[in-house]
Each structure stands twice: as structure tokens, then as C-alpha cells.
Scaffold this motif. Structure first.
Motif, PDB file in Angstrom:
ATOM      1  N   ALA A 114      84.786  76.706 -27.418  1.00  0.00           N
ATOM      2  CA  ALA A 114      85.657  76.301 -26.312  1.00  0.00           C
ATOM      3  C   ALA A 114      87.069  75.961 -26.779  1.00  0.00           C
ATOM      4  CB  ALA A 114      85.037  75.117 -25.589  1.00  0.00           C
ATOM      5  N   THR A 115      87.370  76.222 -28.073  1.00  0.00           N
ATOM      6  CA  THR A 115      88.637  75.749 -28.642  1.00  0.00           C
ATOM      7  C   THR A 115      89.852  76.081 -27.792  1.00  0.00           C
ATOM      8  OG1 THR A 115      87.725  76.020 -30.823  1.00  0.00           O
ATOM      9  CG2 THR A 115      90.079  75.758 -30.690  1.00  0.00           C
TER      10      THR A 115
ATOM     11  N   ARG B  72      90.489  71.284  -9.260  1.00  0.00           N
ATOM     12  CA  ARG B  72      91.204  71.382 -10.518  1.00  0.00           C
ATOM     13  C   ARG B  72      92.424  70.461 -10.456  1.00  0.00           C
ATOM     14  NH1 ARG B  72      94.718  75.116 -12.041  1.00  0.00           N
ATOM     15  NH2 ARG B  72      94.560  75.974  -9.954  1.00  0.00           N
ATOM     16  N   SER B  73      92.581  69.650 -11.500  1.00  0.00           N
ATOM     17  CA  SER B  73      93.719  68.743 -11.468  1.00  0.00           C
ATOM     18  C   SER B  73      94.979  69.509 -11.823  1.00  0.00           C
ATOM     19  CB  SER B  73      93.502  67.591 -12.445  1.00  0.00           C
ATOM     20  OG  SER B  73      93.301  68.103 -13.724  1.00  0.00           O
ATOM     21  N   VAL B  74      96.048  69.125 -11.185  1.00  0.00           N
ATOM     22  CA  VAL B  74      97.321  69.805 -11.409  1.00  0.00           C
ATOM     23  C   VAL B  74      98.031  69.105 -12.553  1.00  0.00           C
ATOM     24  CG1 VAL B  74      99.272  70.765 -10.189  1.00  0.00           C
ATOM     25  CG2 VAL B  74      97.316  69.923  -8.933  1.00  0.00           C
ATOM     26  N   VAL B  75      98.898  69.837 -13.192  1.00  0.00           N
ATOM     27  CA  VAL B  75      99.620  69.319 -14.351  1.00  0.00           C
ATOM     28  C   VAL B  75     100.096  67.908 -14.114  1.00  0.00           C
ATOM     29  CG1 VAL B  75     101.571  69.664 -15.880  1.00  0.00           C
ATOM     30  CG2 VAL B  75     100.446  71.616 -14.832  1.00  0.00           C
TER      31      VAL B  75
ATOM     32  N   THR C 201      92.969  62.950 -18.659  1.00  0.00           N
ATOM     33  CA  THR C 201      93.182  64.389 -18.426  1.00  0.00           C
ATOM     34  C   THR C 201      92.463  65.213 -19.475  1.00  0.00           C
ATOM     35  OG1 THR C 201      95.425  63.637 -17.970  1.00  0.00           O
ATOM     36  CG2 THR C 201      95.001  65.984 -17.783  1.00  0.00           C
ATOM     37  N   ILE C 202      92.635  64.822 -20.742  1.00  0.00           N
ATOM     38  CA  ILE C 202      92.006  65.590 -21.826  1.00  0.00           C
ATOM     39  C   ILE C 202      90.490  65.520 -21.717  1.00  0.00           C
ATOM     40  CG2 ILE C 202      91.727  65.759 -24.329  1.00  0.00           C
ATOM     41  CD1 ILE C 202      94.549  64.812 -24.645  1.00  0.00           C
TER      42      ILE C 202
ATOM     43  N   GLY D  84      94.031  72.544 -22.364  1.00  0.00           N
ATOM     44  CA  GLY D  84      93.952  71.264 -21.665  1.00  0.00           C
ATOM     45  C   GLY D  84      94.796  70.205 -22.343  1.00  0.00           C
ATOM     46  N   VAL D  85      94.735  70.155 -23.674  1.00  0.00           N
ATOM     47  CA  VAL D  85      95.520  69.180 -24.427  1.00  0.00           C
ATOM     48  C   VAL D  85      97.009  69.424 -24.183  1.00  0.00           C
ATOM     49  CG1 VAL D  85      96.188  68.449 -26.737  1.00  0.00           C
ATOM     50  CG2 VAL D  85      93.786  68.750 -26.185  1.00  0.00           C
TER      51      VAL D  85
END
Lengths: 344, 300
Positions: free
Chosen positions: B208-209, A341-344, B169-170, B215-216
């Protein structure tokens, strides 16, 4: 005709790699065949847009590489490999060598690892193996809060709190006890390599400890039970049953922390002293690859100067990519394909 | 009750002769290591509390209405604030989110719904690589892409830099969240004759909203405090600026400039700025989390 339809409406939604769920596939395929009235145009448009988004990610990497390579051409032609072996950095005479910056980046990152690794491993072991269940959530949340603090705020705190503490207490103490090594000599300014390494350590602890935790968690429970059943104490169980099994993953976590440390910019720029020197003493000021970019890029006059800076950026990019790739492979080897899991 | 009984039955007291007594040395090592681990936890938590305590202590004292409503005063004049930087940060973040969020979610949908193949693996690997690119390098790229072409620093260039950081990341979190949606849910929609794009948008994505929004927000929180990529894209500005093609102030840039300045008044304001920045980040994340939990966003 039905063949064609089936090939177009082929269903390829996510499935765990390896064992494909054939029954479900057949079922959905027949379902889409049975009601063959759905127009395929919107579907094609939608999948086209999604493909575009996926392709955009790849294009982005291409753009980054392109920009860096093209931008650094001038400097590359002027200095070649010598660029990485020279310690002369003089915009006035247009002489550029990246050695002091590479030295600063490597030394500050290694120093950070020396401080951060034992601490993060201790925290990870405590949280997964020793902590009472109630404390576990709180502790992991609080350590991860450290990762949410912006780099510039770390820098601010380092300037006004960490550096004075280092100057008044830590550095005189180190000079008195370990001064003979030559690593801790000279005037204790506070600002310098030691301050940069320390703040960097604080910043990479959450990454190393959270990934180590992830790795420790996937060590099978029966490994622990087996060692305990042989009459070991808890620490012996952790050492032989847990840490030994997770070795590759822990090394991966450390390298991932190193990757973050190498590219870290703001906090270091604020406390390292920004002087392109190669000094043996950790009290001395230094300069890192990221810091020189932060300080000089927007003021770079002259094409060669700018190009030399971009070449430093290219080198930094290349090194972090290699380090991160290596780390991910090692973490994957332990968590068996599940990305950490990627960290912030 | 029953499980409790079972548990009790399971812990059969081991007869003393079965195991040799644990030697004092081994017991001492065990205790020492436990103490050591506890010590590391304390050492790690110490700076965290120190930073937050100092931030609040220094920040609150300097935070006032002028700070939130005025632009920076010239050196030597007391007062002034960071209003333009706060607004500038928001503008830059809005531009970044406008570009990064749709692209990132799109890439995530691609990875989960269309990317279970070699192309998907390439995209997956590339986004992991992008995630590790140092932020200052992203700044150089945005400088080359936007600033060099337009010939001036701008909020737009800053937005591009931050968007580049948000996308990978998103994309990865969106993919992970979509993969959590059970396959049967998609099949149910297909069985009802719903087309594939409709299923993805109204069923899979919808389910999954809350995970995707989380995540966003994580991506947002990560770039909100970024300074390095803005140094030579947004550049900073001491005055109000409402044009997105002009140099724009950002909170993080302003904190940096003030922190390394030699003036006490500016140091004071840097602390206030840092406090506002942290509160903005925490506030934004908390607000969205609460909204998601209460279902307002998930239902609309």
C-alpha cells in the motif's frame, strides 16, 4: 496446548463487517498452528506499539478537551452562562461577553452558505450528470485545487482584489437595489461581513461540491433510467431521480461545509474588519470567534482575559464537533457506511 | 466492433406515437437548467483562475534572489526577503512530520489490522472528530501543552500543533489504503510461516506504500499553508533562528503580517511569499507523486 496457541495467534485482519469469511479464517488459523515455531514476542511488541498509536489518537482528543476546559475555568466561574449573552468585550475593565463573536461567526458562515450552496450544487450536478466524460476529470480536479490554496493566500487575494471590487461595484449596486431591506446600508467600505462571507463561500465550495458529487454518484443508475423511461427530460430526471434520492446526503455535505466555515480563521480575520459589533447591515465590520482568537490570544495580558479567549475556543470546538458529527451521520446514511472521502 | 454492433442494436428508435411530444415549457426548463449549471461552473472557476493569475502576476514581479536569501528589512527600507521564514517553515514542517507521520501511520495500521472491533470504532470516530477541530483551536491546545510549560514560543510548539492536525488525516487514509490490500496477500504470507508483524510491515504496508505516501502528502500539503495554529506557537521572527526552542518565522505567518500591514513594499513581498508557498506545496506533492510513480520509493 493447541488451544492456547490458537487463541494467541488468532487472526483478526480486516474483513468487511457483517459476513465474516469463515473458511479463510479456519485456513489461516490452521496455517499458523502447523508451523508453531514463530516467536510471539515480536508480534506482541508490534501489536503493542500499534495499539499505542491508536490510543494516542484518543488521548489527543482528551488532551484538547482537557486543555480547553481547564483553561476556561476562570472565565466560566466569573461569568457563567452570561458569557454567551453579553456583548461587552473590554479587556481594560475585565468584562467579557462572547455575543458579538458568536454573531459574526454565525452570520458570516450563513452568508457563505447562501452563496456557496447553489454554486456547489450546480457544479456537482453539472460534473456528475451533464458534463461530457472528458471534461469530468479536469473539472473535478480544478474545483478541488481551490481546496489546496492556503487560507492566508485567500485572505491576501481578498484584501487586494475582492475587497476593492466589492467596494467599487458590488456594494454600491446592492445598496441601490436592495438598500431598503436594511441589510445593505451604510458606507461601502469593502471590508466587512459581506467580504468575509464571500471569501468564505469561495473556500467552502470545493468541500460541498466534492461531497455532493460523491453522494450523487451512489444514486443507483436504474433510478435515472427509470425516470428517463417515463419520458422525462434530463433536468426532470436530475430533479426527480437523482436530487430527491440524495437529499439527506446533500444536506450532510452542506452541514460539513458549515463546519468548515465556522472554524475558518485567517482569510476572515484579514477582511472582516475585526470590530466586536452587532450590526444589521452586511457592509458593517464584524468579528468572529476564530478571528478574535487569532488577533488577541498572543497579546492577552491577564489571566481572566486569556481564560475568556480559551472559553471562546471551547465553544467553537464544541459547536464544530456537533456540526461535523451531524453532517457525517447524514452523509453516511446515503453512502451506506462508506465514509465520504475527506477533502484536502 | 462487436460491442459497437450490440450498442447500435440496443438503441432501437422509439416510434413517434409511443410518447407524447415533450412540451415546449419542459424543454425550455431543461435547457435553462443546463445553462444555469454551466453558469455555476464558470462562476466557481472564475475565482480560481483569478487567484492563480493574480498570484503569478504579482508574485513573479517581486520574486528575486534577495527575497530568497535575505531576512526582512525594517519598515521603510526597500529590499530584504523571507529566507528565514522559508527555512523556518521547513523546520516546523519537519518537526511536525517527524511526530505526525509515524504516529498517524501507526494509528492507521492499528485501525486496519487490529481495529476491526469496538476499540477500533472508537479510534475511528475520534479521528474523524479530530479532523473537524478548527486549526485555531489546535493552536490554543499546543500553546497550553508546550508554550505555557516552556514559557516561550518555539518552532517545536508549532510543530506539535501541525502534527496534531496531520495525525487524523494520515491515520484514516492509511487505514483505507491498507484495507485495499487483498486479504489473500496476507494469508499467503501467513501460509509461508511469516509472523504477523513481518507480514504487516513487509507485505501489507509495502503493497500500500504509494497510496499511503499520497495520503501523507495530502496531509502535509494541508498543514503546510496553515497559519492560525502557528500564530501563538511558532509566533514568527524577523531574524535568523536555528534553535527549535526559540520563536521561529514561518512563511504563512510572514505573509499574514505583511498582508495586513499598511506598506506597499510589504504587500509586494506578501505576494512573492504566497507564490513561494504555493510552489513549495505543489512542488513537494508533485515530487513525491513522481517518485512514487517511478517506483524509487516503493522499491527501496
Amino acid at each position: 496446548m493447541p488451544n492456547q496457541a490458537s487463541s494467541r495467534l488468532r487472526f483478526s485482519a480486516p474483513e468487511p463487517e457483517g459476513d465474516r469469511n469463515i473458511a479463510a479464517k479456519v485456513k489461516t488459523r490452521t496455517a499458523s498452528l502447523l508451523q508453531g515455531k514463530v516467536s510471539e514476542v515480536p508480534d506482541m511488541i508490534f501489536s503493542g506499539v500499534m495499539w499505542f498509536c491508536g490510543a494516542a489518537v484518543v488521548t489527543l482528543l482528551g488532551l484538547i478537551v482537557y486543555q480547553l476546559v481547564v483553561g476556561s475555568q476562570l472565565s466560566w466561574h466569573a461569568f457563567g452562562w452570561k458569557f454567551f449573552g453579553q456583548s461587552d468585550w473590554n479587556p481594560v475593565s475585565d468584562q467579557y461577553g462572547a455575543l458579538p463573536f458568536m454573531f459574526g461567526t454565525i452570520v458570516s458562515s450563513l452568508l457563505a452558505l447562501v452563496i456557496a450552496v447553489p454554486l456547489s450544487l450546480g457544479v456537482a450536478v453539472f460534473i456528475t450528470e451533464m458534463s461530457p466524460a472528458r471534461l469530468r476529470g479536469i473539472l473535478s480536479f480544478t474545483t478541488e485545487l481551490l481546496a489546496a490554496i492556503p487560507s492566508v493566500v485567500y485572505g491576501l487575494w481578498a484584501i487586494f482584489v475582492l475587497v476593492p471590487i466589492l467596494r467599487q461595484y458590488v456594494e454600491p449596486f446592492l445598496a441601490k437595489t436592495l438598500g431598503w431591506t436594511g441589510l445593505f446600508s451604510g458606507a461601502p467600505y469593502g471590508i466587512g461581513m459581506l467580504a468575509a462571507g464571500t471569501i468564505l463561500a469561495i473556500m467552502i465550495i470545493p468541500i460541498i461540491s466534492s461531497i455532493t458529487r460523491e453522494v450523487l454518484r451512489v444514486v443507483p443508475q436504474h433510478q435515472r433510467e427509470a425516470v428517463l423511461a417515463l419520458g422525462s427530460t434530463r433536468w426532470e430526471m436530475i430533479r426527480m431521480g437523482v436530487l430527491r434520492n440524495a437529499r439527506a446526503g446533500i444536506v450532510g455535505a452542506i452541514i460539513l461545509g458549515l463546519g468548515r466555515a465556522l472554524g475558518e480563521t485567517m482569510a476572515i480575520t484579514m477582511v472582516i474588519g475585526n470590530r466586536p459589533e452587532i450590526a444589521k447591515s452586511l457592509f458593517a465590520p464584524g468579528y468572529t470567534m476564530a478571528s478574535v482568537l487569532a488577533n488577541e490570544f498572543s497579546e492577552a495580558t491577564g489571566d481572566l482575559y486569556l481564560s475568556a479567549l480559551i472559553e471562546i475556543g471551547l465553544a467553537l470546538f464544541f459547536v464544530t464537533i456537533v456540526v461535523n458529527g451531524l453532517a457525517r451521520l447524514m452523509v453516511w446514511s446515503v453512502t451506506r457506511g462508506q465514509p465520504a472521502r475527506s477533502v484536502v | 466492433m462487436e460491442t459497437e454492433m450490440k450498442l447500435k442494436a440496443a438503441v432501437v428508435p422509439i416510434p413517434a406515437f409511443a410518447l407524447p411530444p415533450v412540451s415546449l415549457r419542459r424543454r425550455a426548463t431543461d435547457h435553462a437548467m443546463t445553462a444555469l449549471a454551466l453558469l455555476t461552473v464558470a462562476l466557481v472557476l472564475l475565482p480560481l483562475f483569478a487567484i492563480f493569475a493574480y498570484l503569478v502576476y504579482k508574485g513573479i514581479g517581486s520574486l528575486n534572489l534577495a527575497f530568497l536569501t535575505q531576512t526582512p528589512k525594517p519598515v521603510g527600507e526597500p529590499g530584504g526577503g523571507m529566507a528565514n521564514a522559508i527555512v523556518g517553515s521547513m523546520v516546523i514542517l519537519a518537526i511536525a512530520s517527524g511526530m505526525g507521520v509515524p504516529l498517524g501511520i501507526g494509528a492507521g495500521i492499528f485501525l486496519s489490522e487490529y481495529g476491526r472491533n469496538r476499540y477500533g470504532n472508537i479510534v475511528r470516530f475520534v479521528s474523524d472528530v479530530l479532523n473537524g477541530v478548527p486549526s485555531i483551536v489546535v493552536g490554543i491546545v499546543a500553546y497550553g501543552l508546550v508554550v505555557m510549560r516552556q514559557k516561550h514560543f518555539s518552532a517545536f510548539a508549532g510543530g506539535v500543533a501541525l502534527a496534531i492536525m496531520m495525525i487524523p488525516t494520515i491515520a484514516r487514509t492509511t487505514e483505507q489504503m491498507l484495507l485495499l490490500v487483498p486479504q489473500a496477500t496476507r494469508e499467503a504470507a501467513f501460509a509461508l510461516g511469516v509472523s504477523r508483524w513481518r507480514t504487516t510491515l513487509s507485505i501489507t504496508l509495502r503493497t500500500a506504500t504509494s497510496g499511503i505516501i499520497t495520503g501523507v502528502m495530502l496531509a502535509f500539503a494541508r498543514v503546510a499553508g496553515e497559519t492560525a495554529p502557528l500564530l501563538f506557537t511558532a509566533f514568527g521572527n524577523q531574524f535568523w533562528n536555528w534553535k527549535t526552542d526559540q520563536p521561529t518565522a514561518a512563511l504563512s505567518l510572514q505573509i499574514f503580517t505583511y498582508a495586513i500591514s499598511p506598506y506597499d513594499e510589504w504587500h509586494r513581498q506578501a505576494w512573492a511569499g504566497a507564490l513561494v508557498l504555493i510552489m513549495l506545496i505543489v512542488g513537494a506533492v508533485a515530487a513525491v507523486r513522481i517518485a512514487v510513480r517511478h517506483g524509487t520509493l516503493a522499491r527501496t
